[in-house]
Design a protein around this motif. Structure first.
Motif, short mmCIF file in Angstrom:
data_model
loop_
_atom_site.label_atom_id
_atom_site.label_comp_id
_atom_site.label_asym_id
_atom_site.label_seq_id
_atom_site.Cartn_x
_atom_site.Cartn_y
_atom_site.Cartn_z
N GLY A 155 -62.80 -3.60 36.60
CA GLY A 155 -62.38 -4.85 35.99
C GLY A 155 -63.42 -5.91 36.27
N SER A 156 -63.61 -6.82 35.35
CA SER A 156 -64.60 -7.89 35.53
C SER A 156 -63.96 -9.23 35.22
N ALA A 157 -64.48 -10.26 35.82
CA ALA A 157 -63.99 -11.61 35.62
C ALA A 157 -65.17 -12.56 35.54
N SER A 158 -65.02 -13.60 34.69
CA SER A 158 -66.06 -14.62 34.59
C SER A 158 -65.39 -15.97 34.38
N THR A 337 -69.28 -14.85 37.88
CA THR A 337 -68.85 -13.57 37.33
C THR A 337 -68.84 -12.54 38.44
N GLY A 338 -68.06 -11.53 38.26
CA GLY A 338 -68.01 -10.45 39.22
C GLY A 338 -67.25 -9.27 38.65
N SER A 339 -67.41 -8.12 39.28
CA SER A 339 -66.72 -6.91 38.83
C SER A 339 -66.33 -6.09 40.03
N GLY A 340 -65.31 -5.31 39.89
CA GLY A 340 -64.85 -4.44 40.96
C GLY A 340 -63.99 -3.33 40.42
N GLY A 341 -63.95 -2.20 41.14
CA GLY A 341 -63.14 -1.07 40.69
C GLY A 341 -63.50 0.18 41.46
N LEU A 359 -69.22 -5.87 42.76
CA LEU A 359 -70.53 -6.49 42.60
C LEU A 359 -70.34 -7.98 42.37
N LEU A 360 -70.92 -8.78 43.25
CA LEU A 360 -70.91 -10.24 43.13
C LEU A 360 -72.32 -10.75 43.38
N GLY A 361 -72.56 -11.94 42.90
CA GLY A 361 -73.87 -12.53 43.18
C GLY A 361 -74.72 -12.63 41.93
#
Length: 510
Positions: A155-158, A337-341, A359-361
């Protein structure tokens, strides 16, 4: 080392704190409506509808009220046929449906702009096939790195932080655009109502003219019989007969012209009602003079009632907010923005806790971007936004001036028409008397037939002029109501055709 890390943390915290302070702060100029130098009262206000001394010179801040129900103003004419036509037009007119669709378009764009206030969330699932280069893995150039398949469920968020009010100003501009489209809908609706009433009164005026010609043709036929009998008895020459025939044919031809104009007017009314011309017809009904007095009220209240003025004012407000958007482009923007899963080499291990990943940054797009050089693009955009606002201010003031002019024009028309109608009625009475005398004298042989013709032509002209004045008076009354925004005084409101239902998002934005 610990002290250095502490200083970096404090510096980062200070930066984030300062960014939070400016988040949502608008750079748009403070919006105020420009002065329009409205007069204290209309110059052409009739004395019987003039303001009380205590009200003269009264001024109040005008607020757009295009959403206010103005009532079924056409009912003041007390004409059931007109009432029915107005309701048909509001239900089926295609221009009104197109204006309603434009409102929906504007609300959809508004919802899109409001989405910028919230983060976006996405999710994905699927395999990827990849082969890494030896250099990326710090291996010798001839090393063999096997290709592999990775399964991912992420999932990703921005989210764009609303620094310097760029997003909020965009939303304000979209809100004002929506309100403008709704005001324009009201303007189209009012124009349609007025056009139906004007076309209807024009149709009835032509019925009155047709009635005048019907009576004129009857009189011409009687005159022809009289002249023919006198010719048969040898009392007059054939010249009088020819002149009588000519007058009869001319009257019939003029009557056909009125019938042609009536057909065209009926077809135009059908289009306003949303019907094909072949599907609509209206029985003849001569016009009854309209003698309604419309109190115009204060000029300042005109700024509240006119939907076109409200639309111009909302356009101006939207342009003012876009100046803030253009200014915000000169300052940093912060996108997070970032993503994780989960990620694994096999599908069976994908959702194991050990397969989790995030993943962030900066690599994922988190960045504080500071514009440095763009060749003058941002400067040009700001200058353009300011110029558009100045143009909208001028258009608003011009719209107000035109509105005042339209009210004054129709007030003066009605004032003069009242006297002109009485004068024309006297002319009709006098011409009828003159025609009666000329026919009597012709029968006695005191005058020739040319005098009779002149007298009867004068009667026809005066009667047509009286009918046309009655039509002008009716349409001028409609024009005054339209110029006043479709309502006046404390007239009770009644539901008209509603605007398209707003979505939850657009309702929450207002």
């Amino acid at each position: 080392m610990k002290t250095l890390n502490t200083k970096r943390w404090l510096g980062l915290s200070a930066l984030l704190g300062s960014l939070l302070v400016v988040a949502g702060c608008s750079l748009a100029p403070t919006y105020t409506k420009p002065d329009v130098n409205a007069p204290a009262a209309f110059k052409e206000t009739p004395q019987e509808t003039a303001l009380a001394p205590s009200e003269q010179g009264t001024w109040k801040t005008a607020q757009p009220s295009e959403q206010a129900l103005r009532g079924e103003w056409w009912t003041v004419f007390n004409d059931p046929t007109l009432n029915d036509l107005e309701h048909q037009a509001l239900e089926a007119n295609q221009n009104l449906k197109a204006a309603a669709a434009r409102v929906k378009e504007s609300r959809a764009i508004n919802q899109t702009a409001r989405a910028g206030l919230f983060p976006t969330l996405d999710a994905g699932f699927g395999p990827t096939r990849e082969k890494l280069s030896p250099a990326s893995q710090f291996l010798p150039a001839n090393a063999n790195v096997p290709s592999q398949t990775l399964w991912r469920a992420e999932g990703s968020a921005s989210y764009e932080v609303d620094l310097f009010g760029r997003v909020s100003d965009s939303v304000k501009a979209a809100n004002a655009d929506t309100e403008q489209s709704e005001a324009l809908f009201r303007s189209v609706q009012l124009a349609l109502q007025a056009d139906v009433a004007q076309n209807y009164f024009n149709l009835r005026e032509l019925d009155s003219e047709s009635d005048v010609f019907t009576r004129t043709v009857t009189l011409r036929e009687q005159a022809l019989k009289l002249v023919q009998n006198r010719f048969n008895e040898g009392e007059i020459s054939e010249l009088d007969v020819a002149q009588a025939r000519s007058e009869l044919a001319t009257a019939k031809s003029d009557a056909m012209t009125v019938q042609r104009l009536r057909a065209a007017s009926e077809h135009g009314l059908a289009v306003l009602l949303g019907k094909a011309a072949s599907q609509f017809s209206m029985a003849a009904n001569p016009l009854t003079p309209v003698e309604i007095k419309i109190p115009p009220g204060l000029p300042s209240s005109l700024l509240e009632r006119r939907p076109d003025i409200a639309a111009a004012e909302r356009t101006m407000a939207a342009a003012n907010s876009r100046i803030g958007v253009a200014k915000a482009a000169f300052f940093p923007s912060l996108n997070i923005t970032g993503s994780g899963g989960f990620e694994s080499a096999t599908l069976g291990d994908l959702f194991n806790w050990s397969s989790r990943t995030f993943l962030l940054g900066p690599f994922a797009g988190t960045a504080l971007n500071l514009p440095i050089f763009d060749g003058g693009r941002r400067k040009g955009n700001l200058a353009n936004a300011r110029a558009i606002y100045e143009e909208d201010v001028a258009n608003y003031r011009q719209q107000v001036l035109v509105a005042f002019q339209e009210v004054e024009d129709n007030l003066s028309d009605l004032r003069i028409l009242e006297d002109q109608t009485r004068t024309q009625a006297e002319a009709v009475s006098a011409s009828n008397r003159a025609a009666q005398l000329s026919r009597s004298q012709y029968t006695e042989g005191a005058v020739n037939y040319l005098d009779v013709i002149d007298a009867e032509r004068t009667v026809l002209q005066s009667q047509r002029a009286a009918v046309q004045l009655a039509g002008v008076q009716a349409t001028s009354t409609v024009n005054l109501i339209r110029a006043l925004g479709g309502g006046w005084g404390d007239m009770p409101a009644a539901p008209a055709t509603p605007l398209p239902a707003a979505s939850d998002a657009s309702v929450a934005s207002r």
